[in-house]
Design an enzyme around this catalytic site. Structure first.
Site, PDB file in Angstrom:
ATOM      1  CB  SER A 191      -0.951  -0.171   1.324  1.00 40.44           C
ATOM      2  OG  SER A 191      -1.982   0.952   0.942  1.00 40.44           O
ATOM      3  CG  ASP A 260     -16.440 -18.987  -9.186  1.00 38.59           C
ATOM      4  OD1 ASP A 260     -15.186 -19.137  -9.620  1.00 38.59           O
ATOM      5  OD2 ASP A 260     -16.765 -19.569  -8.137  1.00 38.59           O
ATOM      6  CG  ASP A 263     -12.017 -19.250 -13.472  1.00 39.06           C
ATOM      7  OD1 ASP A 263     -12.356 -20.482 -13.230  1.00 39.06           O
ATOM      8  OD2 ASP A 263     -12.062 -18.069 -12.505  1.00 39.06           O
ATOM      9  CG  ASP A 267     -12.216 -21.919  -7.636  1.00 37.07           C
ATOM     10  OD1 ASP A 267     -12.899 -20.926  -8.213  1.00 37.07           O
ATOM     11  OD2 ASP A 267     -11.297 -22.109  -7.935  1.00 37.07           O
ATOM     12  CB  ILE A 269     -10.968 -18.203  -7.055  1.00 37.21           C
ATOM     13  CG1 ILE A 269     -10.710 -18.772  -5.542  1.00 37.21           C
ATOM     14  CG2 ILE A 269      -9.836 -17.400  -7.012  1.00 37.21           C
ATOM     15  CD1 ILE A 269      -9.339 -19.609  -5.326  1.00 37.21           C
ATOM     16  CG  ASP A 413      -6.333  -3.507  -3.326  1.00 41.94           C
ATOM     17  OD1 ASP A 413      -7.420  -2.764  -2.616  1.00 41.94           O
ATOM     18  OD2 ASP A 413      -5.337  -3.530  -3.183  1.00 41.94           O
ATOM     19  CG  HIS A 451      -5.399  -2.483   0.617  1.00 39.89           C
ATOM     20  ND1 HIS A 451      -4.709  -2.266  -0.704  1.00 39.89           N
ATOM     21  CD2 HIS A 451      -4.840  -1.883   1.627  1.00 39.89           C
ATOM     22  CE1 HIS A 451      -3.797  -1.170  -0.455  1.00 39.89           C
ATOM     23  NE2 HIS A 451      -3.964  -1.044   0.949  1.00 39.89           N
TER      24      HIS A 451
END
Ligand SMILES: *[C@@H]1O[C@H](CO)[C@@H](O)[C@H](O)[C@H]1NC(C)=O
Ligand SMILES: *[C@@H]1O[C@H](CO)[C@@H](O)[C@H](O)[C@H]1NC(C)=O
Ligand SMILES: *[C@@H]1O[C@H](CO)[C@@H](O)[C@H](O)[C@H]1NC(C)=O
Ligand SMILES: *[C@@H]1O[C@H](CO)[C@@H](O)[C@H](O)[C@H]1NC(C)=O
Ligand SMILES: *[C@@H]1O[C@H](CO)[C@@H](O)[C@H](O)[C@H]1NC(C)=O
Ligand SMILES: *[C@@H]1O[C@H](CO)[C@@H](O)[C@H](O)[C@H]1NC(C)=O
Ligand SMILES: *[C@@H]1O[C@H](CO)[C@@H](O)[C@H](O)[C@H]1NC(C)=O
Length: 556
Positions: A191, A260, A263, A267, A269, A413, A451
């Protein structure tokens, strides 16, 4: 007199030599002052020997109130440095008895002014002589009162304190461990700490051999005014455009549901937010929603707000009749953390409003409602108070001295958009045309990470990044990073950086881990490689999807 024995200590950092300090070194204000005798403007305020498993912190450190615990035996010292007739900064330095012959500086967060003792403790556990500066003021992260009318304090925060502390701390290290050379110097921060790292690579290329920089707020003026802008987009609270904070978890779930699978694996992610073809209109409350359908929805004005939060910041420059690209905006998947970028009490975040009023314009009466416009961005860049922006993108001096820059950014983030790291990469590429960036600068996006750390849907996010070690606790609540079994270059970005600098092993991927309840001892939920940009992890097609072995990095 040789005061050290070199040996391969069976410490966590296998394969890296470690030194054991003989008992003759003295941890006292007098002896450390003697090392600094010729250094103008520095004063040793404290030196204290801490025994193994001890702790350290300072009651007055309002920015970093949590003490370092679980420390190895070390000498901790605190030094004050006068940086101008009207300014000073301090730094803390931990000098472990079992030393890895290396120096590590750790970074700061937000606009916090304070020594980050807890993060230093993590570095000391790796065996580093570890330093943190208070950056020249005393405040919590969003309070910028210190900056008002104080140009020298801005210079300290913007970069002078990290550079000065690094130079002086290295002198102490060399004197304290006399007889053993300081082999390498490293930096780790996220950051604001990421920005400090990027500025070091750009402007102080001799300070560090290796720099680990997460989610860098490198274009400080744009980043802070972006935060003002996104806050303003979602206001006023009593208008139809306003999306209340709680609704963002609903939006987050809906985005996840749509993205989701893009890809290939549902899952939790989103592996690449740019690959999702999001249909925002599906979130709209339509009059012909089936009766009884109580799933949450957005009104048309709210949906327009959300669209603006995803669109890059582009403003029309009437002087040249052109659109100016100012900054990226939120990435898909960052919705849960978006409210953290907004403010309170019907105003944008202090990160934006206080920054403009107190840091940029030195005018406490500056009012975003009347003063904020495209011209604010232009003027903030022109003033660039304290020389805060890390925008001198030519890294040739850092490259030439063998420096390595490893950066990362969470795709989820919501405080610094991941697009900022992509923009930094592009700017650096342009300024170093002819150099293969891979030789000295690599970027890793972390799918699902917020973040600097953390994730909402159990995305793996522990990999030894700045601040991560202090978040991860064992069952007794102590921070324990680096962990046996995870403190190697495959699982730990700081060690991966050391292997790159010292052994020429450039990282292609790093395995990130998600521990159950972020608690070591409760077991691992899943692991997955994070990949060097522009690569992405792909599932091999068989085996446990939670096992990193079954994933490989591929470009595009
Ligand atoms: C380290 O200190 C903590 C806190 O004082 C204590 O709970 C723990 O038992 C100690 N561990 C060892 C190995 O002495
Ligand atoms: C942190 O350590 C300092 C002394 O090193 C002590 O004064 C302070 O009370 C400690 N704080 C906490 C929260 O334990
Ligand atoms: C920082 O300011 C607070 C008051 O806001 C004070 O209590 C504390 O002692 C100060 N810390 C230092 C290191 O001066
Ligand atoms: C550091 O030195 C400055 C003078 O340059 C002084 O004003 C300041 O109070 C000192 N800080 C501490 C923590 O002693
Ligand atoms: C802010 O707005 C006020 C009132 O319009 C104006 O007087 C002042 O110059 C503005 N300040 C800046 C820094 O633009
Ligand atoms: C772990 O986290 C889950 C969900 O976040 C929670 O329900 C559970 O109580 C936690 N377990 C412990 C032991 O803290
Ligand atoms: C992951 O898979 C590899 C290869 O099949 C295996 O050796 C390893 O034990 C697995 N790891 C976990 C945590 O299950």
């Amino acid at each position: 007199m040789k005061r050290f024995d070199m040996l391969h200590f069976p410490a966590i950092l296998l394969g890296f030599a470690t030194c054991v300090l003989a008992a003759t070194s003295t941890c006292s204000v007098d002896s450390i002052s003697a090392i600094l005798a010729a250094t103008e403007g520095s004063q040793v305020l404290e030196a204290l020997q801490i025994s193994s498993n001890g702790s350290y912190g300072q009651a007055g450190d309002i920015a970093y109130p949590t003490n370092a615990t679980n420390l190895p035996a070390l000498c901790v010292t605190w030094v004050n440095v006068t940086s101008s007739p009207t300014s000073s900064y301090t730094f803390g330095l931990m000098l472990p008895n079992v030393w890895n012959a290396r120096f590590l500086a750790v970074g700061n967060g937000g606009f916090s002014g304070g020594v980050n003792w807890q993060e230093m403790g993590v570095g000391a556990r790796y065996g580093f002589a570890t330093m943190s500066t208070d950056t020249g003021h005393n405040s919590t992260g969003q309070d910028m009162t210190w900056a008002l009318g104080n140009p020298e304090a801005k210079k300290d925060w913007a970069g002078r304190s990290l550079h000065g502390s690094t130079v002086i701390a290295k002198k102490i290290v060399e004197g304290y461990y006399s007889g053993t050379a300081l082999e390498r110097s490293y930096y780790s921060g996220c950051s604001t700490g990421g920005r400090q790292g990027i500025r070091s690579a750009q402007d102080y290329p001799e300070d560090f051999d290796g720099i680990l920089a997460g989610a860098p707020a490198w274009w400080s003026t744009r980043q802070q005014l972006w935060q003002l802008k996104v806050g303003a987009i979602n206001l006023p609270e009593d208008s139809p455009v306003y999306i209340p904070p709680a609704t963002f978890s609903v939006i987050s779930d809906a985005v996840l549901q749509q993205c989701d699978g893009s890809d290939g694996i549902a899952d939790g992610i989103i592996m690449d937010p740019m690959k999702c073809n999001l249909r925002l209109e599906k979130l709209l409350c339509t009059p012909n929603r089936a009766t009884g359908d109580s799933s949450p929805c957005l009104t048309k004005p709210q949906l327009q707000t959300l669209q603006q939060l995803y669109l890059p910041l582009i403003e029309f420059d009437a002087d040249v009749h052109k659109l100016e690209y100012l900054y990226p905006n939120f990435g898909l998947g960052s919705e849960m953390q978006m409210p953290a970028s907004f403010g309170q009490d019907n105003a944008p975040s202090l990160y934006g409003t206080d920054y403009a009023a107190k840091y940029v314009f030195d005018d406490a009466a500056w009012d975003w409602r009347t003063n904020f416009s495209y011209a604010t961005f232009v003027e903030a860049d022109r003033r660039n108070p304290g020389d805060v922006n890390a925008v001198r993108h030519d890294l040739s001096a850092f490259h030439a001295r063998g420096g390595k820059l490893l950066t990362y950014h969470g795709y989820a983030d919501g405080l610094i958009p991941p697009g900022a790291s992509r923009l930094l990469y592009e700017e650096t590429y342009a300024a170093n045309a002819g150099s293969e960036l891979d030789d000295f600068y690599r970027l890793f996006f972390v799918p699902g990470m917020q973040h600097c750390g953390g994730s909402v849907y159990d995305a793996p996010w522990f990999f030894g990044g700045s601040g991560q070690g202090t978040t991860l606790t064992d069952l007794a609540g102590q921070d324990v990073w680096p962990l046996p079994g995870f403190g190697d270059g495959r699982h730990d970005a700081l060690v991966a950086l050391m292997e790159w600098v010292e052994k020429g092993q450039a990282p292609e991927s790093i395995v990130a881990t998600k521990f159950r309840n972020d608690t070591v001892g409760m077991g691992v939920v899943r692991q997955r490689p994070i990949c060097k940009y522009p690569g992405q992890a792909h599932y091999s097609g068989s085996g446990d999807i939670h096992n990193a072995t079954n994933w490989a990095c591929k470009s595009a």
